[in-house]
Design a protein around this motif. Structure first.
Motif, PDB file in Angstrom:
ATOM      1  N   TRP A 364      -1.089 -11.737   2.533  1.00 48.04           N
ATOM      2  CA  TRP A 364      -0.887 -10.847   3.675  1.00 48.04           C
ATOM      3  C   TRP A 364       0.559 -10.361   3.807  1.00 48.04           C
ATOM      4  CZ3 TRP A 364      -1.986 -16.077   4.293  1.00 48.04           C
ATOM      5  CH2 TRP A 364      -0.981 -16.863   4.845  1.00 48.04           C
ATOM      6  N   PRO A 365       1.601 -11.088   3.358  1.00 48.08           N
ATOM      7  CA  PRO A 365       2.942 -10.478   3.419  1.00 48.08           C
ATOM      8  C   PRO A 365       3.032  -9.176   2.639  1.00 48.08           C
ATOM      9  CG  PRO A 365       3.111 -12.842   3.045  1.00 48.08           C
ATOM     10  CD  PRO A 365       1.669 -12.490   2.886  1.00 48.08           C
ATOM     11  N   LEU A 366       2.214  -9.021   1.604  1.00 47.47           N
ATOM     12  CA  LEU A 366       2.226  -7.783   0.831  1.00 47.47           C
ATOM     13  C   LEU A 366       1.782  -6.616   1.690  1.00 47.47           C
ATOM     14  CD1 LEU A 366       2.334  -6.126  -1.805  1.00 47.47           C
ATOM     15  CD2 LEU A 366       0.009  -6.940  -2.295  1.00 47.47           C
ATOM     16  N   TRP A 367       0.685  -6.788   2.413  1.00 44.85           N
ATOM     17  CA  TRP A 367       0.134  -5.673   3.195  1.00 44.85           C
ATOM     18  C   TRP A 367       1.011  -5.370   4.402  1.00 44.85           C
ATOM     19  CZ3 TRP A 367      -2.507  -3.865  -0.366  1.00 44.85           C
ATOM     20  CH2 TRP A 367      -3.196  -4.710  -1.246  1.00 44.85           C
ATOM     21  N   ILE A 368       1.610  -6.399   4.976  1.00 39.10           N
ATOM     22  CA  ILE A 368       2.525  -6.161   6.085  1.00 39.10           C
ATOM     23  C   ILE A 368       3.787  -5.457   5.579  1.00 39.10           C
ATOM     24  CG2 ILE A 368       3.955  -7.285   7.834  1.00 39.10           C
ATOM     25  CD1 ILE A 368       1.812  -9.468   7.997  1.00 39.10           C
ATOM     26  N   GLY A 369       4.262  -5.868   4.403  1.00 45.15           N
ATOM     27  CA  GLY A 369       5.439  -5.214   3.842  1.00 45.15           C
ATOM     28  C   GLY A 369       5.196  -3.754   3.504  1.00 45.15           C
ATOM     29  N   LEU A 370       4.016  -3.468   2.943  1.00 43.13           N
ATOM     30  CA  LEU A 370       3.690  -2.070   2.640  1.00 43.13           C
ATOM     31  C   LEU A 370       3.547  -1.250   3.925  1.00 43.13           C
ATOM     32  CD1 LEU A 370       1.101  -2.504  -0.259  1.00 43.13           C
ATOM     33  CD2 LEU A 370       3.490  -1.781  -0.433  1.00 43.13           C
ATOM     34  N   ALA A 371       2.997  -1.872   4.954  1.00 40.70           N
ATOM     35  CA  ALA A 371       2.891  -1.165   6.233  1.00 40.70           C
ATOM     36  C   ALA A 371       4.275  -0.866   6.799  1.00 40.70           C
ATOM     37  CB  ALA A 371       2.073  -1.993   7.222  1.00 40.70           C
ATOM     38  N   ALA A 372       5.185  -1.830   6.700  1.00 42.58           N
ATOM     39  CA  ALA A 372       6.553  -1.603   7.179  1.00 42.58           C
ATOM     40  C   ALA A 372       7.198  -0.448   6.426  1.00 42.58           C
ATOM     41  CB  ALA A 372       7.378  -2.882   7.013  1.00 42.58           C
ATOM     42  N   LEU A 373       6.991  -0.398   5.117  1.00 41.54           N
ATOM     43  CA  LEU A 373       7.564   0.681   4.319  1.00 41.54           C
ATOM     44  C   LEU A 373       6.973   2.026   4.714  1.00 41.54           C
ATOM     45  CD1 LEU A 373       9.359   1.595   1.990  1.00 41.54           C
ATOM     46  CD2 LEU A 373       7.485   1.057   0.416  1.00 41.54           C
ATOM     47  N   SER A 374       5.672   2.055   4.949  1.00 42.68           N
ATOM     48  CA  SER A 374       5.034   3.323   5.307  1.00 42.68           C
ATOM     49  C   SER A 374       5.448   3.792   6.700  1.00 42.68           C
ATOM     50  CB  SER A 374       3.513   3.180   5.237  1.00 42.68           C
ATOM     51  OG  SER A 374       3.024   2.381   6.291  1.00 42.68           O
ATOM     52  N   LEU A 375       5.779   2.853   7.583  1.00 45.18           N
ATOM     53  CA  LEU A 375       6.240   3.242   8.916  1.00 45.18           C
ATOM     54  C   LEU A 375       7.654   3.804   8.869  1.00 45.18           C
ATOM     55  CD1 LEU A 375       4.783   0.213  10.890  1.00 45.18           C
ATOM     56  CD2 LEU A 375       4.132   2.604  11.208  1.00 45.18           C
ATOM     57  N   ARG A 376       8.463   3.308   7.928  1.00 43.20           N
ATOM     58  CA  ARG A 376       9.822   3.841   7.777  1.00 43.20           C
ATOM     59  C   ARG A 376       9.848   5.129   6.966  1.00 43.20           C
ATOM     60  NH1 ARG A 376      12.861  -1.576   5.615  1.00 43.20           N
ATOM     61  NH2 ARG A 376      12.355  -2.960   7.353  1.00 43.20           N
ATOM     62  N   ARG A 377       8.941   5.206   5.984  1.00 41.29           N
ATOM     63  CA  ARG A 377       8.884   6.364   5.086  1.00 41.29           C
ATOM     64  C   ARG A 377       7.489   6.959   5.181  1.00 41.29           C
ATOM     65  NH1 ARG A 377      13.384   4.813   5.256  1.00 41.29           N
ATOM     66  NH2 ARG A 377      14.843   4.316   3.552  1.00 41.29           N
ATOM     67  N   PRO A 378       7.268   7.920   6.075  1.00 39.28           N
ATOM     68  CA  PRO A 378       5.913   8.445   6.296  1.00 39.28           C
ATOM     69  C   PRO A 378       5.240   8.958   5.027  1.00 39.28           C
ATOM     70  CG  PRO A 378       7.395   9.173   8.036  1.00 39.28           C
ATOM     71  CD  PRO A 378       8.254   8.495   7.009  1.00 39.28           C
ATOM     72  N   TRP A 379       6.011   9.425   4.061  1.00 39.78           N
ATOM     73  CA  TRP A 379       5.412   9.935   2.828  1.00 39.78           C
ATOM     74  C   TRP A 379       4.742   8.839   2.021  1.00 39.78           C
ATOM     75  CZ3 TRP A 379       7.044   7.510  -1.499  1.00 39.78           C
ATOM     76  CH2 TRP A 379       8.274   6.855  -1.449  1.00 39.78           C
ATOM     77  N   PHE A 380       5.158   7.579   2.241  1.00 42.28           N
ATOM     78  CA  PHE A 380       4.648   6.497   1.407  1.00 42.28           C
ATOM     79  C   PHE A 380       3.149   6.287   1.620  1.00 42.28           C
ATOM     80  CE2 PHE A 380       3.512   2.029   0.832  1.00 42.28           C
ATOM     81  CZ  PHE A 380       3.850   1.861  -0.496  1.00 42.28           C
ATOM     82  N   ARG A 381       2.682   6.424   2.852  1.00 42.10           N
ATOM     83  CA  ARG A 381       1.260   6.203   3.092  1.00 42.10           C
ATOM     84  C   ARG A 381       0.422   7.208   2.321  1.00 42.10           C
ATOM     85  NH1 ARG A 381      -1.662   6.833   8.908  1.00 42.10           N
ATOM     86  NH2 ARG A 381      -0.861   8.944   8.604  1.00 42.10           N
ATOM     87  N   THR A 382       0.850   8.477   2.322  1.00 42.20           N
ATOM     88  CA  THR A 382       0.113   9.489   1.576  1.00 42.20           C
ATOM     89  C   THR A 382       0.130   9.190   0.084  1.00 42.20           C
ATOM     90  OG1 THR A 382       0.671  11.152   3.242  1.00 42.20           O
ATOM     91  CG2 THR A 382      -0.050  11.950   1.093  1.00 42.20           C
ATOM     92  N   ALA A 383       1.305   8.830  -0.425  1.00 45.87           N
ATOM     93  CA  ALA A 383       1.402   8.508  -1.851  1.00 45.87           C
ATOM     94  C   ALA A 383       0.549   7.299  -2.193  1.00 45.87           C
ATOM     95  CB  ALA A 383       2.865   8.257  -2.217  1.00 45.87           C
ATOM     96  N   TYR A 384       0.589   6.281  -1.348  1.00 41.27           N
ATOM     97  CA  TYR A 384      -0.204   5.065  -1.578  1.00 41.27           C
ATOM     98  C   TYR A 384      -1.687   5.398  -1.640  1.00 41.27           C
ATOM     99  CZ  TYR A 384      -2.432   0.565  -0.535  1.00 41.27           C
ATOM    100  OH  TYR A 384      -3.247  -0.547  -0.548  1.00 41.27           O
ATOM    101  N   LEU A 385      -2.171   6.142  -0.667  1.00 40.59           N
ATOM    102  CA  LEU A 385      -3.597   6.449  -0.618  1.00 40.59           C
ATOM    103  C   LEU A 385      -4.025   7.327  -1.787  1.00 40.59           C
ATOM    104  CD1 LEU A 385      -4.061   7.032   3.222  1.00 40.59           C
ATOM    105  CD2 LEU A 385      -4.637   5.001   1.881  1.00 40.59           C
ATOM    106  N   CYS A 386      -3.171   8.253  -2.196  1.00 42.48           N
ATOM    107  CA  CYS A 386      -3.521   9.109  -3.329  1.00 42.48           C
ATOM    108  C   CYS A 386      -3.623   8.309  -4.626  1.00 42.48           C
ATOM    109  CB  CYS A 386      -2.476  10.223  -3.487  1.00 42.48           C
ATOM    110  SG  CYS A 386      -2.568  11.502  -2.213  1.00 42.48           S
ATOM    111  N   VAL A 387      -2.777   7.301  -4.768  1.00 43.94           N
ATOM    112  CA  VAL A 387      -2.814   6.480  -5.975  1.00 43.94           C
ATOM    113  C   VAL A 387      -3.938   5.452  -5.911  1.00 43.94           C
ATOM    114  CG1 VAL A 387      -1.543   4.762  -7.316  1.00 43.94           C
ATOM    115  CG2 VAL A 387      -0.369   6.812  -6.485  1.00 43.94           C
ATOM    116  N   VAL A 388      -4.101   4.833  -4.740  1.00 49.82           N
ATOM    117  CA  VAL A 388      -5.022   3.708  -4.620  1.00 49.82           C
ATOM    118  C   VAL A 388      -6.473   4.154  -4.492  1.00 49.82           C
ATOM    119  CG1 VAL A 388      -5.721   1.852  -3.053  1.00 49.82           C
ATOM    120  CG2 VAL A 388      -3.345   2.061  -3.741  1.00 49.82           C
ATOM    121  N   ALA A 389      -6.722   5.290  -3.851  1.00 51.23           N
ATOM    122  CA  ALA A 389      -8.105   5.703  -3.597  1.00 51.23           C
ATOM    123  C   ALA A 389      -8.954   5.756  -4.872  1.00 51.23           C
ATOM    124  CB  ALA A 389      -8.124   7.052  -2.873  1.00 51.23           C
TER     125      ALA A 389
END
Length: 406
Positions: A364-389
């Motif tokens: 779970w520290p991984l998912w919390i860390g990724l969430a923290a990054l996406s909250l600081r860098r809004p572009w990260f969530r889009t990039a994450y979803l495009c790669v992971v989907a």
């Protein structure tokens, strides 16, 4: 030593401050944020069930068939069959065991999940449906707890929801819905961690004990919570905190009892470990040898393309885990670092890597860390979803169509 209180960055040295106690009724009341998380969880379950339904039609086991497999067949794969056999027949039916030719090494699996599966089966006649029901309910508990843990770490609005989104859309999320132990383990582990963060050591120990009955990973969680307890007591917990020290030993009871049971039937105290060695190449090898053997399987042309892809996924997950441990150590999150590092050691010292991608669900520290990054860098969530989907969809289809192991 840094503080253990939630936050995004290491804070100055000061004693950890436990979270303010909640009113008893509030612990069980669902907030609007909790209901949003459960709604998201339900939508992803529906999406996965739709995928499983169409997979039966589009990807049959054999070409040219005119009838689809049973509705629940996509979920009855690999480890789910082991748990079903244990729940239905026991560990050593009719005197069979490791001494029997063709033995399936079922004692490698801890008894918590099969016992619960057998109990649920008394109400739900279909074994597969019983396993899916366990994972469905356990997964709901897990995502609620994950959201609350994330909100304790991250002050930003929507941190819990963001963490759950990244978690439920992660590459191996299909295993949370199948008759596997990941959802059930997290349903114990995440509330245990939340209780430990609030210095409710007895509750944390009981929940961790239930986790150790389900997976050996529970011992890694116990070590992390034990370290969190020591750091809290050392930082000024007082005599009352030290009186709770005995609770940290409770999680060792299920593995000890299971080892005693196996010894009574096989004469081997470590029969579960030796079963893993026989069935899954989990004999000890130095980490560099395990990496080299996995690399050869991934890129050496020794495996079919399906198996080579699996080994590539193992390598990628191991790199993610190592980076996570390094980050946790850098930020002096010692208990979390111990938890993930022990998991990596257990998985990274076999002949080659097995099940590391699935293990990411438990970090779970991984998912919390990724969430923290996406909250600081809004572009990260889009990039994450495009790669992971596409990866998540591919993994779900390979599992649901029986192609996961190559």
């Amino acid at each position: 030593m840094s503080t253990l209180t939630p936050g995004l960055r290491p804070s100055p040295v000061r004693p950890p401050v436990p979270a303010a106690p909640e009113p008893r009724a509030a612990r069980f009341r669902l907030s609007p944020a909790d209901r949003d998380v459960l709604w998201l969880y339900l939508l992803t379950r529906i999406s996965l069930w739709i995928t499983a339904h169409f997979a039966r039609w589009l990807f049959p086991a054999q070409s040219g068939v005119r009838e689809t497999a049973p509705v629940l067949a996509p979920f009855q794969r690999w480890d789910a069959n082991h748990y079903l056999h244990i729940a239905r027949d026991g560990y050593f039916p009719a005197g069979t065991g490791p001494w029997t030719s063709g033995w399936d090494n079922r004692e490698a699996f801890f008894p918590g999940y099969p016992l619960l599966l057998r109990a649920v089966h008394t109400v739900v006649p279909d074994w597969t449906a019983a396993g899916l029901l366990i994972s469905l309910l356990a997964g709901a508990v897990a995502v609620l707890a994950l959201a609350r843990v994330a909100r304790a770490y991250l002050p930003e609005e929507g941190a819990g929801h963001r963490t759950v989104v990244l978690f439920l859309l992660s590459p191996c999320a299909v295993f949370l819905a199948a008759g596997y132990t990941e959802a059930l383990f997290l349903a114990f582990a995440l509330p245990a961690w939340l209780a430990a963060m609030r210095h409710r050591w007895a509750l944390a120990a009981v929940l961790t004990t239930l986790g150790t009955a389900v997976r050996v990973s529970g011992l890694f969680l116990a070590a992390a919570i034990g370290l969190l307890f020591l750091l809290s007591a050392r930082a000024g917990g007082g005599r009352r905190t030290w009186r709770s020290a005995g609770w940290t030993l409770l999680p060792a009871l299920p593995p000890a009892a299971y080892s005693w049971y196996l010894h009574a039937h096989t004469g081997d105290w470590m029969a579960w470990k030796h079963a893993q060695e026989r069935g899954w190449y989990r004999t000890f090898h130095p980490p560099w040898e395990a990496w080299a053997n996995t690399w050869t399987g991934a890129f050496g042309g020794t495996q079919s393309t399906g198996y080579a892809f699996m080994f590539q996924a193992e390598l990628a997950a191991m790199l993610v885990g190592l980076a996570l441990v390094a980050l946790l150590v850098r930020r002096r999150r010692w208990p979390e670092a111990v938890y993930v590092a022990l998991s990596l050691w257990a998985l990274g010292t076999s002949y080659w890597y097995t099940s590391v991608p699935r293990a990411t669900l438990l970090w779970w520290p991984l998912w919390i860390g990724l969430a923290a990054l996406s909250l600081r860098r809004p572009w990260f969530r889009t990039a994450y979803l495009c790669v992971v989907a596409p990866v998540t969809t591919l993994v779900a289809l390979t599992f649901l169509t029986g192609r996961w192991a190559g």
